[in-house]
Every structure is written in structure tokens, then in C-alpha cells.
Design an enzyme around this catalytic site. Structure first.
Site, PDB file in Angstrom:
ATOM      1  N   ASP A 174      51.360  92.243 -14.611  1.00 42.93           N
ATOM      2  CA  ASP A 174      50.200  91.771 -15.381  1.00 42.93           C
ATOM      3  C   ASP A 174      48.904  91.947 -14.594  1.00 42.93           C
ATOM      4  OD1 ASP A 174      51.665  89.667 -13.910  1.00 42.93           O
ATOM      5  OD2 ASP A 174      49.925  88.436 -14.384  1.00 42.93           O
ATOM      6  N   ASP A 231      42.070  91.849 -10.787  1.00 42.58           N
ATOM      7  CA  ASP A 231      42.529  90.497 -10.444  1.00 42.58           C
ATOM      8  C   ASP A 231      42.603  90.275  -8.935  1.00 42.58           C
ATOM      9  OD1 ASP A 231      42.590  89.987 -13.081  1.00 42.58           O
ATOM     10  OD2 ASP A 231      44.662  89.316 -13.172  1.00 42.58           O
ATOM     11  N   GLY A 264      49.186  86.107 -20.492  1.00 40.57           N
ATOM     12  CA  GLY A 264      47.947  86.203 -21.278  1.00 40.57           C
ATOM     13  C   GLY A 264      46.736  85.732 -20.503  1.00 40.57           C
ATOM     14  N   GLY A 294      44.700  83.404 -19.374  1.00 40.11           N
ATOM     15  CA  GLY A 294      44.757  81.945 -19.290  1.00 40.11           C
ATOM     16  C   GLY A 294      43.428  81.327 -18.901  1.00 40.11           C
ATOM     17  N   ASP A 335      44.297  75.055 -15.879  1.00 35.53           N
ATOM     18  CA  ASP A 335      43.135  74.389 -16.479  1.00 35.53           C
ATOM     19  C   ASP A 335      42.099  75.373 -17.022  1.00 35.53           C
ATOM     20  OD1 ASP A 335      42.155  75.437 -14.158  1.00 35.53           O
ATOM     21  OD2 ASP A 335      41.805  73.515 -13.171  1.00 35.53           O
TER      22      ASP A 335
HETATM   23  P1  AMP Z   1      47.123  85.689 -11.666  1.00 37.63           P
HETATM   24  O1  AMP Z   1      48.214  85.530 -10.689  1.00 37.63           O
HETATM   25  O2  AMP Z   1      45.802  85.084 -11.231  1.00 37.63           O
HETATM   26  O3  AMP Z   1      46.946  87.095 -12.097  1.00 37.63           O
HETATM   27  O4  AMP Z   1      47.516  84.832 -12.947  1.00 37.63           O
HETATM   28  C1  AMP Z   1      48.759  84.905 -13.596  1.00 37.63           C
HETATM   29  C2  AMP Z   1      48.685  84.228 -14.931  1.00 37.63           C
HETATM   30  O5  AMP Z   1      48.330  82.854 -14.761  1.00 37.63           O
HETATM   31  C3  AMP Z   1      47.668  84.805 -15.891  1.00 37.63           C
HETATM   32  O6  AMP Z   1      48.194  84.679 -17.175  1.00 37.63           O
HETATM   33  C4  AMP Z   1      46.473  83.906 -15.702  1.00 37.63           C
HETATM   34  O7  AMP Z   1      45.628  83.886 -16.824  1.00 37.63           O
HETATM   35  C5  AMP Z   1      47.139  82.563 -15.496  1.00 37.63           C
HETATM   36  N1  AMP Z   1      46.310  81.645 -14.706  1.00 37.63           N
HETATM   37  C6  AMP Z   1      46.045  81.715 -13.383  1.00 37.63           C
HETATM   38  N2  AMP Z   1      45.255  80.686 -13.015  1.00 37.63           N
HETATM   39  C7  AMP Z   1      45.016  79.947 -14.126  1.00 37.63           C
HETATM   40  C8  AMP Z   1      44.280  78.757 -14.395  1.00 37.63           C
HETATM   41  N3  AMP Z   1      43.613  78.103 -13.455  1.00 37.63           N
HETATM   42  N4  AMP Z   1      44.275  78.316 -15.653  1.00 37.63           N
HETATM   43  C9  AMP Z   1      44.928  78.954 -16.624  1.00 37.63           C
HETATM   44  N5  AMP Z   1      45.641  80.067 -16.445  1.00 37.63           N
HETATM   45  C10 AMP Z   1      45.700  80.564 -15.206  1.00 37.63           C
HETATM   46 MG    MG Z   2      46.221  88.176 -13.230  1.00 40.88          MG
END
Ligand code: AMP
Ligand code: MG
Length: 496
Positions: A263, A273, A102, A104, A136
Site C-alpha cells: 500500500d 508515504d 485505505g 485513513g 485518529d
Molecule cells: P502507513 O504505514 O502510514 O502507510 O499507513 C498504513 C495504513 O494505516 C493506511 O491505511 C493509513 O491511512 C492508516 N493510518 C496510519 N496512520 C493513521 C492514523 N493516524 N489515523 C488513521 N489511519 C492511519
Molecule cells: Mg501508507
């Protein structure tokens, strides 16, 4: 779902007269998201602004210079008419089912109507959400600047992508491997729906919601699928085709995404992303740009197959709606025909070939092989090749190779091939398909180092040049140079 976080209320509501909101995703209902407000950040400042996109979105000429915009796009004020929410999705990460993920740290403010059609506006790094898990909810300065610049670089290259309107910073500290400062990127796209959204509702057995989501995507973005006998199979096929074109564009320009989890795959075939991405310097087909990707799952030369793997996951997720495995598999087949054709067409343009000849496939393969064995700088090779003629001594290109003999053999083959065509349109075709400027890691790194010292001029210069990467920009010749030796030691990981 209700908000699981206690967000401080945002300060003020104010309206931006240029924005006409129509929050269609929000109308899908609360199974798809959690409503919540962004979390304010102290004393924000502008780091990068994209006036060209502001104009495309129909924002007032000076809005992106206003303190209201700075506050709203950092998450310190709420725009009247917006409907901030974090959406829920799941996904496969590094080949494993990861369950619920989701938004995040991304908040969808809503969707505005623009002359370019509906565009969603999202703040990335605007605070924690019910989907933040251990995170965070924040994004750091370095990764935010990279996303801001690369989104626009990809757009300038003509590659489908989410866009970036601005990046703002704050001296608020966030902990990564070391303490860093926080930033927020405002990004836009017709939709931020990912393969993982479909996986979420399918794997959790929420079939009604799965159908609602598929119908929403078909009605808004793939209306032709509605006419098909099996609209959901048609959707899978259409997404496969768009993804195939996206992969061809990435491979042709030498772009590595770095985290092709399901995702991070857009249902619209957009690059989405930006994390540990990289444009290749020396051509190394097995290059791994993500320092955390120890197995090389997302290496440059694996991207096309990984995209297919991800489409297979999407097909699996859509199976309850397609209800016929053979039909789902047939829909996926289109990827296998469209991708090689699309890549070949792109490479033919890069080689300056207007006609299609049976031997082109071999020439393209030979070119890739030669570039790999000589570890030639990918971007510089193609740009210099744009000035190649069979009559010239082709020194500028030849000088890039240590194995001169192999180069000569290749140059003969290439000269023969281009000799079969009208030479007039060639250079122009090549200069439009071989960018002079890409966002190399070291260029981003230099802009980031300066930004940490509150000098944002490098971001501005890069943005200007990368928005028109096929132009010469004689004042910025150094941005088209070979990478310095220290570029090889830059390590970019998932931690951002
Ligand atoms: P990503 O690899 O950046 O596409 O992130 C994978 C998942 O981790 C997604 O659900 C993001 O929303 C969550 N996510 C990545 N970094 C953070 C963060 N600093 N705080 C909260 N959620 C995160
Ligand atoms: Mg992502």
C-alpha cells in the site's frame, strides 16, 4: 459507499483563481472512495511552505502566504471546485495480507491542471475517514515535517517522488506514545494510486472495478500500453521498469524507505508515504531504519528484492485481467534486467565513469564491500571522491577509512580504471551525482525540536539547501557534516 464519520461542516467555500480543477479520480465513482470533508483544526499556523512548487503548480505568487490558503490547506475551508474524498485500497503489510486499508488520514482534494500536467492535491492528517480503523486520522508535527522536507529532498536529488507544497501545524493534541501536536502536509502527485488499490479490487472479486482502475491508469499515465497486444501485461511491465529505476535511485543515494508495504508502492514508481525513512550515515548494507521492523524485512539491502515481491503482488492482482500466468511472469522479468542495469549506470556516474567497461561491475561491488567493512559515511565518501585524482595523495578520502591497506588496494584499482578515460568531464559528472546534502535523521530532528518551540527557520533553511543538494551552499557547510554521536540514538518507528 457513504461517509461513516460525522464531520463538522467546513467553514466556507472560496475559489482560488489559479486552480483549474478536473477531478478525474472522482469520476471513477463511489466504489473507489468515500466523499467527505476534512476536519478543521484550531488556530493553524504555517510551518513550512514550498514557493518553488507553488509556482510550478501555477498558484498565484502570494497565495501560499494568504490566510485563505492556510485555512484551506489545513482542512478548515474547502476550495471551490475541489471534490474531497478518501480512497479505498488494501495491501500486504510486512509480508502478510492486511485486507482493507485505505486513506485513513489522507484526503484527496482533487486534481488541478498545471503546466506540468495534471496534479492531484492531497491533505495528509486532515481527520478521520471510514478507513481510519483504530487511527485518529491525524499526523503529528515530527512526521509531517519529515515528510515535507524529504519529499523535496528527493525531488532535489532527481528521484521520483510525491511532492510537498506546505506543512501546517496546530496546537491540537494527538496521542501517540506521548501527547504531541497535530500537523497537515499538503502533497501533490500526478496520482496517489498504489499497488494496494489494485489488490483491493482483485482480492474482493470486483473485476469490473479492477478493469476500470487499470484502464484509468493506462489511459492517463501509460498510454503506450494501450497499443500492446495485452495492455494489462504491458502495464505490469511498465510499472516494473519504473519501480526498478526507483529502487536503483534509492540504493545509489543510500535511502531506506522503512515501510515498503504494497500500500506504500506507487503505481507511477514514485517514492510515497514518508514514515521511518532514513538516508544512511555510515554504510551498513543491513541497516534497518524502522524501529518497528524487528525482522529487518525492509533493511536497506533488501529493498530491491522487496520491490520485486511487491510487484509480484501487483501481478497477482492484475491476473484476472492478464488471464495468462506466464505472460504476467514474463512482464515481471523486466524488473530483473532493468534494476541491475539501472543501478550499475547510477554507480558508474557516482564513480565518474563515462564509458561502460566489463570490469565496472567488480569495481562497484568492491566499493560497496570496502565502504561496508570500514563503515564509511556514505554521502561524505562519494562527495569527497569527486575530488579524487590518481595523482593526488587522496587524503580526504583515505582519512575516512580505518583499514588503510584495503583502501590503497581499492584506490589503485580505481585509479587504473579512471586512467582509461578522459579526465575532463569526471569531476563535473561526479559532483552532479554525489549530493553534498541529504536529509540525515539528525538534521530533521533538529528542525523538529526547534519547530516544537515555534521556530520554523530550520525547516526553511533545510528546504532551501535540500532543493539543490548538489550545490556547495558554503553558508550551510555544517549541514554536510558527519552526524553527531546522538544521531545513532534517534529511533523512528511506524507511529506517526
Ligand atoms: P502507513 O504505514 O502510514 O502507510 O499507513 C498504513 C495504513 O494505516 C493506511 O491505511 C493509513 O491511512 C492508516 N493510518 C496510519 N496512520 C493513521 C492514523 N493516524 N489515523 C488513521 N489511519 C492511519
Ligand atoms: Mg501508507
Amino acid at each position: 459507499m457513504t461517509a461513516a464519520t460525522d464531520n463538522p461542516p467546513a467553514a466556507l467555500n472560496f475559489a482560488e483563481p489559479g486552480l483549474k480543477w478536473n477531478n478525474s479520480f472522482a469520476r471513477l465513482g463511489p466504489d473507489f472512495y468515500t466523499e467527505l470533508q476534512p476536519q478543521p483544526m484550531p488556530s493553524p499556523y504555517w510551518m513550512g511552505r514550498n514557493q518553488a512548487l507553488a509556482r510550478e503548480l501555477g498558484l498565484g505568487d502570494h497565495w501560499l502566504e494568504s490566510s485563505e490558503a492556510l485555512a484551506a490547506l489545513t482542512g478548515n475551508q474547502v476550495l471551490a471546485g475541489s471534490h474531497p474524498l478518501a480512497s479505498v485500497y488494501s495491501g500486504h503489510q510486512f509480508g502478510m495480507w492486511a485486507g482493507q486499508l485505505g486513506d485513513g488520514r489522507a484526503l484527496l482534494l482533487g486534481e488541478i491542471q498545471t503546466s506540468q500536467g495534471p496534479q492531484e492535491i492531497q491533505l495528509k492528517g486532515a481527520g478521520s475517514t471510514p478507513y481510519s480503523r483504530m487511527g485518529d486520522g491525524r499526523a503529528v508535527l515530527r512526521s509531517s515535517i519529515r515528510e515535507f522536507l524529504c519529499s523535496e529532498a528527493m525531488h532535489g536529488l532527481g528521484i521520483p517522488t510525491t511532492r510537498a507544497l506546505c506543512v501546517t501545524g496546530s496546537d491540537a493534541l494527538v496521542r501517540r506514545e506521548e501527547m504531541e501536536t497535530a500537523a497537515v502536509v499538503t502533497r501533490t502527485a500526478p496520482s496517489f494510486i498504489r499497488f494496494g488499490h489494485f489488490e483491493h479490487f482483485s482480492y474482493s472479486g470486483q473485476q469490473t472495478q479492477l478493469k476500470m482502475l487499470a484502464d484509468y491508469v493506462i489511459d492517463r499515465f501509460y498510454p503506450a500500453c494501450r497499443e500492446a497486444k495485452q495492455p494489462y501485461a504491458a502495464l505490469l511491465e511498465a510499472v516494473s521498469e519504473r519501480t526498478a529505476h526507483l529502487m536503483a535511485a534509492w540504493q545509489a543515494v543510500g535511502f531506506c524507505h522503512g515501510v515498503m508495504n504494497t500500500d506504500n508502492m506507487s503505481i507511477l514508481g514514485l517514492t510515497i508515504d514518508y514514515g521511518p525513512f532514513q538516508f544512511l550515515d555510515a554504510f551498513d548494507p543491513a541497516h534497518i531504519c524502522n524501529h518497528s521492523d524487528t525482522q529487518g524485512r525492509y533493511a536497506y539491502n533488501r529493498q530491491p528484492n522487496i520491490a520485486y515481491w511487491n510487484l509480484f503482488c501487483l501481478g497477482q492482482a492484475l491476473l484476472p485481467l492478464i488471464d495468462d500466468q506466464d505472460q504476467a511472469l514474463a512482464a515481471l522479468e523486466s524488473y530483473k534486467t532493468v534494476f541491475p542495469k539501472a543501478l550499475e549506470a547510477k554507480m558508474r556516474n557516482k564513480l565518474g565513469l563515462s564509458d561502460e567497461q566489463p570490469q565496472d561491475k567488480q569495481l562497484i561491488e568492491n566499493t560497496f564491500r570496502l565502504l561496508a567493512s570500514n563503515k564509511v559515511d556514505y554521502t561524505i565518501f562519494w562527495r569527497r571522491l569527486s575530488g579524487f585524482t590518481p595523482q593526488s595523495g587522496h587524503e580526504p578520502v583515505r582519512d575516512l577509512f580505518f583499514d588503510q591497506e584495503s583502501f590503497t588496494t581499492w584506490a589503485q584499482q580505481y585509479s587504473e580504471r579512471i586512467g582509461q578515460e578522459d579526465p575532463a568531464p569526471r569531476a563535473d559528472l561526479m559532483l552532479k551525482n554525489n549530493p553534498k546534502f541529504v536529509l540525515r535523521n539528525h538534521l530533521g530532528e533538529e528542525a523538529i525540536r526547534a519547530a516544537k518551540l515555534k521556530d520554523f527557520s530550520g525547516i526553511h533553511t533545510l528546504l532551501t539547501v535540500l532543493q539543490t543538494p548538489f550545490a556547495e551552499h558554503p553558508d550551510h557547510e555544517h549541514l554536510a557534516d558527519f552526524p553527531p554521536d546522538w544521531a545513532a540514538s534517534i529511533e523512528i518507528s511506524c507511529s506517526s
